[in-house]
Design an enzyme around this catalytic site. Structure first.
Site, PDB file in Angstrom:
ATOM      1  N   ASN A   6       0.859  -1.200   0.000  1.00  0.00           N
ATOM      2  CA  ASN A   6       0.000   0.000   0.000  1.00  0.00           C
ATOM      3  C   ASN A   6       0.886   1.237   0.000  1.00  0.00           C
ATOM      4  O   ASN A   6       2.113   1.134  -0.091  1.00  0.00           O
ATOM      5  CB  ASN A   6      -0.956  -0.033   1.198  1.00  0.00           C
ATOM      6  CG  ASN A   6      -0.193  -0.086   2.501  1.00  0.00           C
ATOM      7  OD1 ASN A   6       0.546   0.822   2.840  1.00  0.00           O
ATOM      8  ND2 ASN A   6      -0.338  -1.192   3.232  1.00  0.00           N
ATOM      9  N   ASP A  50      -4.108  -6.583   5.061  1.00  0.00           N
ATOM     10  CA  ASP A  50      -5.064  -7.513   5.665  1.00  0.00           C
ATOM     11  C   ASP A  50      -5.016  -8.883   4.997  1.00  0.00           C
ATOM     12  O   ASP A  50      -5.416  -9.875   5.597  1.00  0.00           O
ATOM     13  CB  ASP A  50      -6.484  -6.936   5.552  1.00  0.00           C
ATOM     14  CG  ASP A  50      -6.666  -5.768   6.516  1.00  0.00           C
ATOM     15  OD1 ASP A  50      -6.261  -5.900   7.676  1.00  0.00           O
ATOM     16  OD2 ASP A  50      -7.198  -4.714   6.086  1.00  0.00           O
ATOM     17  N   LYS A  59       9.363 -17.053 -10.644  1.00  0.00           N
ATOM     18  CA  LYS A  59       8.612 -15.950 -11.265  1.00  0.00           C
ATOM     19  C   LYS A  59       7.451 -16.517 -12.098  1.00  0.00           C
ATOM     20  O   LYS A  59       7.666 -17.384 -12.952  1.00  0.00           O
ATOM     21  CB  LYS A  59       9.554 -15.139 -12.157  1.00  0.00           C
ATOM     22  CG  LYS A  59       8.894 -13.930 -12.759  1.00  0.00           C
ATOM     23  CD  LYS A  59       9.860 -13.156 -13.631  1.00  0.00           C
ATOM     24  CE  LYS A  59       9.108 -12.083 -14.396  1.00  0.00           C
ATOM     25  NZ  LYS A  59       9.918 -11.479 -15.438  1.00  0.00           N
ATOM     26  N   PHE A 102      -4.160   3.186  14.831  1.00  0.00           N
ATOM     27  CA  PHE A 102      -4.446   4.209  13.833  1.00  0.00           C
ATOM     28  C   PHE A 102      -5.559   3.653  12.951  1.00  0.00           C
ATOM     29  O   PHE A 102      -5.682   2.434  12.801  1.00  0.00           O
ATOM     30  CB  PHE A 102      -3.213   4.489  12.971  1.00  0.00           C
ATOM     31  CG  PHE A 102      -2.365   5.639  13.476  1.00  0.00           C
ATOM     32  CD1 PHE A 102      -1.640   5.520  14.648  1.00  0.00           C
ATOM     33  CD2 PHE A 102      -2.306   6.840  12.769  1.00  0.00           C
ATOM     34  CE1 PHE A 102      -0.864   6.571  15.121  1.00  0.00           C
ATOM     35  CE2 PHE A 102      -1.526   7.902  13.221  1.00  0.00           C
ATOM     36  CZ  PHE A 102      -0.801   7.776  14.399  1.00  0.00           C
ATOM     37  N   LYS A 116     -13.380  -0.046  15.414  1.00  0.00           N
ATOM     38  CA  LYS A 116     -12.042  -0.645  15.614  1.00  0.00           C
ATOM     39  C   LYS A 116     -11.596  -0.537  17.075  1.00  0.00           C
ATOM     40  O   LYS A 116     -10.950  -1.445  17.591  1.00  0.00           O
ATOM     41  CB  LYS A 116     -11.018   0.039  14.698  1.00  0.00           C
ATOM     42  CG  LYS A 116     -11.137  -0.442  13.269  1.00  0.00           C
ATOM     43  CD  LYS A 116     -10.253   0.303  12.293  1.00  0.00           C
ATOM     44  CE  LYS A 116     -10.637  -0.093  10.866  1.00  0.00           C
ATOM     45  NZ  LYS A 116     -10.085   0.743   9.837  1.00  0.00           N
ATOM     46  N   LYS A 129     -10.785  -4.033  18.902  1.00  0.00           N
ATOM     47  CA  LYS A 129      -9.367  -4.312  19.174  1.00  0.00           C
ATOM     48  C   LYS A 129      -8.969  -3.934  20.602  1.00  0.00           C
ATOM     49  O   LYS A 129      -7.793  -3.956  20.943  1.00  0.00           O
ATOM     50  CB  LYS A 129      -8.499  -3.593  18.135  1.00  0.00           C
ATOM     51  CG  LYS A 129      -8.865  -3.987  16.696  1.00  0.00           C
ATOM     52  CD  LYS A 129      -7.872  -3.518  15.652  1.00  0.00           C
ATOM     53  CE  LYS A 129      -8.389  -3.831  14.244  1.00  0.00           C
ATOM     54  NZ  LYS A 129      -7.356  -3.876  13.224  1.00  0.00           N
TER      55      LYS A 129
HETATM   56  O1  PMT Z   1       3.306   6.034   6.554  1.00  0.00           O
HETATM   57  P1  PMT Z   1       2.722   7.359   6.070  1.00  0.00           P
HETATM   58  O2  PMT Z   1       2.934   7.565   4.587  1.00  0.00           O
HETATM   59  O3  PMT Z   1       3.196   8.520   6.912  1.00  0.00           O
HETATM   60  O4  PMT Z   1       1.140   7.271   6.257  1.00  0.00           O
HETATM   61  C1  PMT Z   1       0.583   7.237   7.538  1.00  0.00           C
HETATM   62  C2  PMT Z   1      -0.636   6.284   7.626  1.00  0.00           C
HETATM   63  C3  PMT Z   1      -1.747   6.784   6.742  1.00  0.00           C
HETATM   64  C4  PMT Z   1      -0.213   4.861   7.213  1.00  0.00           C
HETATM   65  C5  PMT Z   1      -1.076   6.276   9.143  1.00  0.00           C
HETATM   66  O5  PMT Z   1      -1.454   7.568   9.534  1.00  0.00           O
HETATM   67  C6  PMT Z   1      -2.245   5.313   9.376  1.00  0.00           C
HETATM   68  O6  PMT Z   1      -3.404   5.644   9.235  1.00  0.00           O
HETATM   69  N1  PMT Z   1      -1.908   4.045   9.762  1.00  0.00           N
HETATM   70  C7  PMT Z   1      -2.896   2.950   9.943  1.00  0.00           C
HETATM   71  C8  PMT Z   1      -3.188   2.336   8.615  1.00  0.00           C
HETATM   72  C9  PMT Z   1      -4.099   1.128   8.714  1.00  0.00           C
HETATM   73  O7  PMT Z   1      -3.665   0.059   8.423  1.00  0.00           O
HETATM   74  O8  PMT Z   1      -5.276   1.354   9.203  1.00  0.00           O
HETATM   75  P2  PMT Z   1      -6.408   0.174   9.351  1.00  0.00           P
HETATM   76  O9  PMT Z   1      -7.638   0.959   9.620  1.00  0.00           O
HETATM   77  O10 PMT Z   1      -6.380  -0.738   8.187  1.00  0.00           O
HETATM   78  O11 PMT Z   1      -5.947  -0.628  10.645  1.00  0.00           O
HETATM   79  C10 PMT Z   1      -6.360  -0.262  11.949  1.00  0.00           C
HETATM   80  C11 PMT Z   1      -5.268  -0.579  12.936  1.00  0.00           C
HETATM   81  O12 PMT Z   1      -5.057  -1.996  12.996  1.00  0.00           O
HETATM   82  C12 PMT Z   1      -3.933   0.035  12.623  1.00  0.00           C
HETATM   83  O13 PMT Z   1      -3.352   0.484  13.820  1.00  0.00           O
HETATM   84  C13 PMT Z   1      -3.139  -1.115  12.024  1.00  0.00           C
HETATM   85  O14 PMT Z   1      -1.727  -0.988  12.292  1.00  0.00           O
HETATM   86  C14 PMT Z   1      -3.718  -2.320  12.740  1.00  0.00           C
HETATM   87  N2  PMT Z   1      -3.709  -3.569  11.941  1.00  0.00           N
HETATM   88  C15 PMT Z   1      -4.394  -3.636  10.764  1.00  0.00           C
HETATM   89  C16 PMT Z   1      -4.424  -4.819  10.057  1.00  0.00           C
HETATM   90  C17 PMT Z   1      -3.717  -5.938  10.559  1.00  0.00           C
HETATM   91  N3  PMT Z   1      -3.705  -7.070   9.881  1.00  0.00           N
HETATM   92  N4  PMT Z   1      -3.040  -5.841  11.699  1.00  0.00           N
HETATM   93  C18 PMT Z   1      -3.036  -4.682  12.406  1.00  0.00           C
HETATM   94  O15 PMT Z   1      -2.406  -4.590  13.488  1.00  0.00           O
END
Ligand code: PMT
Length: 402
Positions: A209, A278, A288, A322, A336, A340
């Site tokens: 991503n 995810d 390849k 986040f 979330k 979580k």
């Molecule tokens: O890195 P930059 O370019 O500065 O950009 C910053 C950012 C946009 C990446 C950052 O500000 C941000 O939003 N990070 C969280 C991105 C994300 O994966 O969000 P989510 O809504 O999909 O996940 C929610 C939370 O679960 C996050 O804390 C994530 O780390 C966590 N997660 C998600 C999926 C997974 N399989 N395991 C996780 O722990």
């Protein structure tokens, strides 16, 4: 908060030297004492008299000028500085400091100081991109010197690219962050995840991503500056980690999970700013995949939700997530938090200009399980990081110290 602090403003010879006047004026309005040291070249762009009038203080240029009151000037300036801000900072001054050259008043003052030194860079794009300059920056970063990166735009030479001095307001804001550095995270271990994960399709292709790691690295830098013991678990990125931080590099979500779980029991605060994939290809092919005429369908399997697992295992840790959203920001973020078991979540709408992936800034809302929402305007990622750390520390203290 800043009243009576002393910033030595180093001005070097670049066309952006005139903008340092606005920086000086902005800092003075905060009650900061500014003493200016100019290089000979800087005086060709702006006169010392102009800085003297703006700062209400004498301006120094010549190491051997007769001082009004006897002292060894580079030593007295170095000692009185709470911070040295070099603005604008040319490739030349960075090269000199990186290589230990002290041949004028500004470089001898920098060499003699124990205060934080910050360079606000401004130069031609080719000079900025020159590997010699970049390796000087990297060397100084590792030694703890601070940098305010230039921005893209039309340069004085007519070229267009990265090299313009950052906006004056940003330089003032970042200088204030450097000055206000309480060591309130001393004796705390903070685990931060940053960047994107890469999920292999075959040895040459992967799913990922847009996360650059900037948000997570800003968190790590601010936590370190505030005295924390920082573990930064990072996906692939071009960023240089802040000095003194334990960096664990991973590629996939499963590698990130393994490292996060390894450290989890030893830390006080966890901030998961990484954008974790995810899903991953159900099978990572070992060779390849050859191109064929028909379409290719890749089956995806669920990756572990690391934060969800941490929420279940949570013991003493303050757990911060986040949420990167494109719609229904609040509702999705609130879901979330509950799912979580988070202490709070930092929600950013990644479709808004200035927020989310890749920018040096972010626009966030911090939401707690009781539904309270703190909204913040556009801020640098360092400022956002400090707000997140303030809140995490407050929760930690209210839970364990009161
Ligand atoms: O890195 P930059 O370019 O500065 O950009 C910053 C950012 C946009 C990446 C950052 O500000 C941000 O939003 N990070 C969280 C991105 C994300 O994966 O969000 P989510 O809504 O999909 O996940 C929610 C939370 O679960 C996050 O804390 C994530 O780390 C966590 N997660 C998600 C999926 C997974 N399989 N395991 C996780 O722990």
């Amino acid at each position: 908060m800043y009243q009576g602090k002393c910033v030595i403003l180093g001005v070097t010879g670049g066309i952006a030297a005139y903008k340092a006047l606005d920086v000086a004026s902005g800092l003075r309005k905060k009650g900061i004492i500014i003493e200016t040291v100019m290089t000979e070249n800087a005086t060709k762009f702006v006169t010392p008299l102009t800085f003297r009038s703006i700062t209400n203080n004498p301006v120094s240029v010549d190491t051997f000028a007769e001082p009004k009151i006897w002292d060894i000037q580079h030593i007295s300036l170095a000692n009185k500085a709470d911070l040295i801000l070099v603005c604008p900072a040319t490739a030349n001054i960075v090269g000199k400091v990186a290589n230990g050259i002290a041949d004028d008043l500004l470089t001898t003052t920098i060499m003699a100081t124990k205060a934080q030194v910050v360079f606000a860079l401004a130069m031609n794009t080719n000079m900025y991109e020159n590997p010699i300059f970049q390796s000087n920056v990297e060397k100084l970063r590792k030694l703890g010197y601070g940098f305010i990166e230039p921005v893209e735009g039309i340069l004085a030479c007519g070229a267009s690219g990265k090299g313009r001095l950052a906006p004056v307001e940003q330089i003032i804001a970042e200088t204030l962050i450097y000055l206000h550095r309480p060591k309130d995270l001393t004796n705390k271990r903070v685990l931060i995840t940053a960047g994107a994960t890469r999920e292999a399709i075959d040895p040459v292709r992967y799913i990922t991503n847009h996360s650059t790691g900037k948000m997570g690295y800003a968190l790590a830098e601010m936590a370190k500056r505030r005295g924390a013991d920082v573990i930064l678990i990072s996906g692939p990125t071009n960023l240089v980690p802040p000095p003194g931080v334990t960096v664990v590099k991973i590629k996939s979500a499963r590698e990130m999970a393994e490292e996060v779980f390894r450290y989890f029991d030893q830390v006080d605060i966890v901030i998961k700013s990484a954008a974790v994939a995810d899903y991953r290809p159900a099978v990572a092919v070992s060779h390849k995949i050859k191109k064929k005429d028909e379409d290719l369908i890749i089956e995806l399997s669920r990756n572990p939700d690391i934060l969800y697992e941490l929420g279940k295992r949570k013991d003493k840790q303050v757990l911060v997530g986040f949420a990167a959203e494109t719609d229904n920001l609040l509702a999705n973020a609130q879901e979330k938090i509950k799912k979580k078991n988070l202490d709070f979540i930092v929600a950013n709408d990644v479709l808004v200009p200035g927020a989310g992936f890749g920018y040096d800034t972010n626009i966030v809302k911090m939401i707690t399980p009781d539904g309270s929402i703190e909204e913040y305007p556009l801020m640098s990622k360092e400022e956002v990081a400090n707000k997140v750390l303030d809140k995490a520390l407050k929760i930690y203290n209210s839970r364990y110290l009161e």
